[in-house]
Motif scaffolding. Structure first.
Motif, PDB file in Angstrom:
ATOM      1  N   ASN A  26     -25.943   0.114   3.527  1.00 32.95           N
ATOM      2  CA  ASN A  26     -24.691   0.747   3.110  1.00 32.95           C
ATOM      3  C   ASN A  26     -25.006   1.617   1.902  1.00 32.95           C
ATOM      4  O   ASN A  26     -25.375   1.099   0.839  1.00 32.95           O
ATOM      5  N   ILE A  27     -24.896   2.938   2.075  1.00 36.27           N
ATOM      6  CA  ILE A  27     -25.189   3.845   0.968  1.00 36.27           C
ATOM      7  C   ILE A  27     -23.975   4.747   0.723  1.00 36.27           C
ATOM      8  O   ILE A  27     -23.161   4.972   1.618  1.00 36.27           O
ATOM      9  N   ILE A  28     -23.865   5.244  -0.491  1.00 33.88           N
ATOM     10  CA  ILE A  28     -22.734   6.094  -0.865  1.00 33.88           C
ATOM     11  C   ILE A  28     -23.152   7.561  -0.797  1.00 33.88           C
ATOM     12  O   ILE A  28     -24.133   7.961  -1.425  1.00 33.88           O
ATOM     13  N   GLY A  29     -22.426   8.332  -0.001  1.00 31.58           N
ATOM     14  CA  GLY A  29     -22.644   9.769   0.061  1.00 31.58           C
ATOM     15  C   GLY A  29     -21.707  10.468  -0.911  1.00 31.58           C
ATOM     16  O   GLY A  29     -20.484  10.388  -0.764  1.00 31.58           O
ATOM     17  N   ASN A  30     -22.275  11.104  -1.929  1.00 32.23           N
ATOM     18  CA  ASN A  30     -21.455  11.782  -2.946  1.00 32.23           C
ATOM     19  C   ASN A  30     -21.167  13.217  -2.496  1.00 32.23           C
ATOM     20  O   ASN A  30     -21.809  14.168  -2.939  1.00 32.23           O
ATOM     21  N   PHE A  31     -20.196  13.367  -1.618  1.00 28.57           N
ATOM     22  CA  PHE A  31     -19.806  14.682  -1.113  1.00 28.57           C
ATOM     23  C   PHE A  31     -18.771  15.305  -2.060  1.00 28.57           C
ATOM     24  O   PHE A  31     -18.067  14.593  -2.788  1.00 28.57           O
ATOM     25  N   GLU A  32     -18.677  16.620  -2.034  1.00 29.35           N
ATOM     26  CA  GLU A  32     -17.763  17.315  -2.954  1.00 29.35           C
ATOM     27  C   GLU A  32     -16.296  16.936  -2.738  1.00 29.35           C
ATOM     28  O   GLU A  32     -15.570  16.713  -3.726  1.00 29.35           O
ATOM     29  N   PRO A  33     -15.812  16.833  -1.503  1.00 29.89           N
ATOM     30  CA  PRO A  33     -14.404  16.438  -1.325  1.00 29.89           C
ATOM     31  C   PRO A  33     -14.133  15.028  -1.849  1.00 29.89           C
ATOM     32  O   PRO A  33     -13.158  14.789  -2.555  1.00 29.89           O
TER      33      PRO A  33
END
Length: 211
Positions: free
Chosen positions: A31-38
């Motif tokens: 489980n990883i966190i994707g730091n997307f702009e939205p």
């Protein structure tokens, strides 16, 4: 993750000396966190998918060959995981050129504009017969073990009856696995064809080691 694998392997080897530990990374999940702009999105991915995505923490753009080299995976595995991340339902990576197929000349970038309907998404890998692959690897390792056992026995005994060689091979390999008699006989024939052994001229059941 490599450190965790190493620690567990060392622990496992203290418990058993006669079993091989095989890692099936595609069956692991991260489980990883994707730091997307939205907004940030939690991604549930396989171990190999996570390893590929983490490469983009230190690189803005990577080629197919760079990803393959850093992950140390086969072509088939790299194609599967890059397809799942760039050309399937969720486009976590942007691919250049923007086609559905994966090629060795492709380049990839982190898709910072990605948006998903849910805060947590699972990104599946295209299916593959993992069990068949593992069985194939085990069979190959056992062939090597049988060959080594036959050569050790014949190197020591020089001349031996075929059936006695089979029985001694079974005994020697017993602590590691239960060898199939047909497999042993097949390996004997293979070693004869490769000039490690020869049959007696007067008695074909008698085997001689060729130094």
């Amino acid at each position: 993750m490599v450190k965790c694998v190493k620690v567990f392997r060392e622990f496992y080897q203290t418990k058993t000396k006669h079993r091989k530990l095989t890692w099936i990374y595609s069956l692991g999940t991260c489980n990883i966190i994707g730091n997307f702009e939205p907004r940030s999105t939690e991604l549930i991915v396989t171990t190999s998918q996570a390893s590929a995505l983490l490469l983009f923490n230190s690189s803005d753009r990577l080629s197919y060959s760079e990803i393959m080299t850093q992950l140390n995976l086969t072509d088939d595995d790299v194609v599967r995981l890059l397809h799942s991340l760039s050309s399937a339902k969720y486009q976590i990576l942007n691919k250049e050129p923007n086609t559905k197929s994966i090629a060795p000349t492709d380049h990839f970038e982190f898709n910072s504009k990605f948006t998903g309907k849910m805060q947590r998404i699972r990104i599946p890998l295209p299916p593959m017969d993992e069990k068949k692959k593992v069985i194939g690897d085990v069979d190959r390792d056992r062939r090597y073990a049988i060959d080594a056992s036959i050569v050790r026995i014949m190197k020591s005994r020089k001349v031996l009856d075929h059936q006695q060689l089979v029985m001694e091979c079974v005994k020697q390999l017993g602590p590691m696995f239960k060898p199939d008699l047909k497999a042993i006989k097949k390996r004997i024939e293979d070693l004869i064809s490769r000039d490690y052994l020869e049959r007696g001229k007067d008695n074909p059941n008698l085997l001689r080691y060729l130094a």
